[in-house]
Write an enzyme that holds these catalytic residues in place. Structure first.
Site, PDB file in Angstrom:
ATOM      1  CB  CYS A  53      -4.695   5.652  11.914  1.00 32.48           C
ATOM      2  SG  CYS A  53      -5.345   6.934  12.577  1.00 32.48           S
ATOM      3  CB  THR A 104     -13.128  -9.509   1.818  1.00 33.15           C
ATOM      4  OG1 THR A 104     -13.778  -9.971   0.826  1.00 33.15           O
ATOM      5  CG2 THR A 104     -12.698 -11.102   2.092  1.00 33.15           C
ATOM      6  CE1 TYR A 120      -7.539   1.381  -2.342  1.00 33.65           C
ATOM      7  CE2 TYR A 120      -9.289  -0.431  -2.910  1.00 33.65           C
ATOM      8  CZ  TYR A 120      -8.065  -0.167  -2.442  1.00 33.65           C
ATOM      9  OH  TYR A 120      -7.084  -1.076  -1.524  1.00 33.65           O
ATOM     10  CG  LEU A 155     -14.732 -14.359  -1.368  1.00 34.33           C
ATOM     11  CD1 LEU A 155     -13.858 -13.537  -2.782  1.00 34.33           C
ATOM     12  CD2 LEU A 155     -13.784 -13.288  -0.032  1.00 34.33           C
ATOM     13  N   GLY A 156     -19.313 -13.434  -0.856  1.00 35.77           N
ATOM     14  CA  GLY A 156     -20.712 -12.701  -0.768  1.00 35.77           C
ATOM     15  C   GLY A 156     -20.663 -11.571  -1.627  1.00 35.77           C
ATOM     16  CE1 TYR A 157     -21.227  -5.956  -0.125  1.00 36.37           C
ATOM     17  CE2 TYR A 157     -19.796  -7.853   1.367  1.00 36.37           C
ATOM     18  CZ  TYR A 157     -20.782  -7.146   1.383  1.00 36.37           C
ATOM     19  OH  TYR A 157     -21.442  -5.733   2.322  1.00 36.37           O
ATOM     20  CB  CYS A 209      -1.956  13.308  15.092  1.00 35.66           C
ATOM     21  SG  CYS A 209      -3.694  12.979  14.553  1.00 35.66           S
ATOM     22  CB  CYS A 250       0.835   7.672  17.144  1.00 40.70           C
ATOM     23  SG  CYS A 250       0.758   8.161  14.918  1.00 40.70           S
ATOM     24  CG  ASP A 292      -8.363   1.745   1.242  1.00 37.98           C
ATOM     25  OD1 ASP A 292      -8.165   3.220   2.054  1.00 37.98           O
ATOM     26  OD2 ASP A 292      -8.473   0.823   1.677  1.00 37.98           O
ATOM     27  CD  GLU A 298      -5.919  -3.692  -4.055  1.00 35.03           C
ATOM     28  OE1 GLU A 298      -6.992  -3.142  -3.553  1.00 35.03           O
ATOM     29  OE2 GLU A 298      -4.903  -3.738  -3.368  1.00 35.03           O
ATOM     30  CB  CYS A 309      -2.832   8.784  20.312  1.00 33.36           C
ATOM     31  SG  CYS A 309      -4.272   8.996  19.342  1.00 33.36           S
TER      32      CYS A 309
HETATM   33  S1  SF4 Z   1      -1.932  10.720  16.845  1.00 32.69           S
HETATM   34 FE1  SF4 Z   1      -3.449  10.692  14.499  1.00 32.69          FE
HETATM   35  S2  SF4 Z   1      -2.558   9.312  13.119  1.00 32.69           S
HETATM   36 FE2  SF4 Z   1      -1.806   8.704  15.326  1.00 32.69          FE
HETATM   37  S3  SF4 Z   1      -2.929   7.043  16.164  1.00 32.69           S
HETATM   38 FE3  SF4 Z   1      -3.388   8.769  17.192  1.00 32.69          FE
HETATM   39  S4  SF4 Z   1      -4.975   9.381  15.499  1.00 32.69           S
HETATM   40 FE4  SF4 Z   1      -4.151   8.095  14.506  1.00 32.69          FE
END
Ligand code: SF4
Length: 338
Positions: free
Chosen positions: A188, A39, A116, A76-78, A204, A198, A134, A33, A195
């Site tokens: 996504c 990265t 996180y 790696l930086g940071y 959505c 999806c 995140d 993590e 989409c």
């Molecule tokens: S439908 Fe909505 S959840 Fe699915 S990829 Fe597209 S934006 Fe993302």
């Protein structure tokens, strides 16, 4: 709950096989993590393998010197991440006898571990029901629920945190969190979400509203500061003059050539004749753009004054020091002189 189930079945079919995915070893999850923050997986993978090999346990990492850890981290930086990694390893040995904690409340107190990372380690290693939020999760949530609140605002953080928590499958927190993050990373995605194929398309809200391209919303960009640094390769035969950077600035603990910053109050205590730079490198940090001019100065004799904190090293000794990327690139060009 239904959304989580859809995401988890998508995850089972589409997830990438990564070495830190199937372990419950909190030390290894933490390593992955910290390395993977800011990265790409492809680059982080090699570093993860190197760290696990060199430091197979948190005790081994705690026993190392900070210089050695920074050297392995190089590229790696940071770098504050590497210093905190080392510090946290020592805290785990000092406070928990070398047994890496798995509870959120304990993890959050270790150096460099924020909400996180603590949620990721606690849920992946012990299934503690805490939701990770995140960048990938922000994006998925902002689209699924068509949220226009900026993700970088206090109100946004509260709203997205509550949404993530409401969606969490508390019995399978680890797999749920992995699925959310992986879905954002692979499906996504920021600029080309898939989409049309999806599994969540029907649910959505941004897709229904035609706002997918506008989600998530960000409030504002942080101003980028321009800095101009003059680096001097002070060369005395096969030796060069170098120093380790101090606190309160970029690249703390890394090594470099003597440097003069334009506009800085503090000047270098070494007299340098004005020379045109041999070459210039530009380097982008999150909030700073650096222009680095590299000069070469031949130093005569053996009695040159050495200011406090500086030392002469042979070119070979110098190669063992941890350096930031522009210095690493300059080393490659300068190697022709040695
Ligand atoms: S439908 Fe909505 S959840 Fe699915 S990829 Fe597209 S934006 Fe993302």
């Amino acid at each position: 709950m239904e959304i989580s189930h859809i995401l988890q079945s998508w995850y089972e079919e589409n997830r990438r096989e990564l070495p830190w995915r199937d372990t419950h070893d909190a030390y290894r999850i933490w390593l992955s993590e910290v390395i993977l923050q800011q990265t790409r997986v492809a680059q982080g993978y090699d570093y993860y393998m190197r760290f696990v090999k060199q430091y197979p346990t948190v005790g081994a990492l705690a026993d190392a010197s900070e210089d050695d850890v920074l050297k392995l981290w190089q590229g790696l930086g940071y770098y504050s991440r590497a210093r905190n990694l080392h510090k946290a390893a020592r805290q785990v040995v000092g406070q928990y006898g070398g047994l890496f904690p798995t509870r959120y409340a304990e993890l959050i107190r270790l150096a460099g571990i924020g909400p996180y990372t603590a949620a990721a380690i606690a849920s992946f290693s012990a299934n503690e029901p805490v939701a990770v939020v995140d960048g990938n999760v922000y994006r998925v949530l902002a689209r699924l629920f068509d949220v226009a609140t900026p993700i970088d605002s206090t109100a946004g953080q509260r709203e997205f945190g509550a949404l993530a928590d409401a969606l969490l499958d508390r019995d399978h927190a680890g797999r749920h969190n992995q699925a959310m993050m992986e879905f954002g990373a692979l499906h996504c995605t920021p600029t080309s979400p898939r989409c049309a194929e999806c599994p969540l398309a029907e649910k959505c809200l941004a897709l229904a509203a035609g706002t997918v391209g506008e989600r998530p919303v960000k409030a504002g960009r942080v101003k980028v500061r321009e800095r101009h640094l003059h680096y001097y390769l002070m060369k005395r035969g096969r030796e060069i003059l170098v120093h380790q950077r101090g606190a309160n600035d970029i690249w703390q603990g890394l090594w470099e050539f003597p440097v003069v910053e334009e506009g800085a109050a503090e000047a270098l205590a070494i007299k340098t004749a004005p020379t045109p730079p041999l070459f210039t490198l530009r380097h982008q940090l999150t909030h700073q753009t650096l222009t680095c001019d590299f000069h070469v100065v031949e130093v005569e004799g053996t009695t040159a004054d050495v200011p406090a904190g500086y030392e002469w090293l042979t070119w070979e000794e110098w190669q063992k020091k941890a350096v930031a990327k522009p210095i690493f690139m300059a080393n490659e060009r300068f190697s022709a002189f040695f």
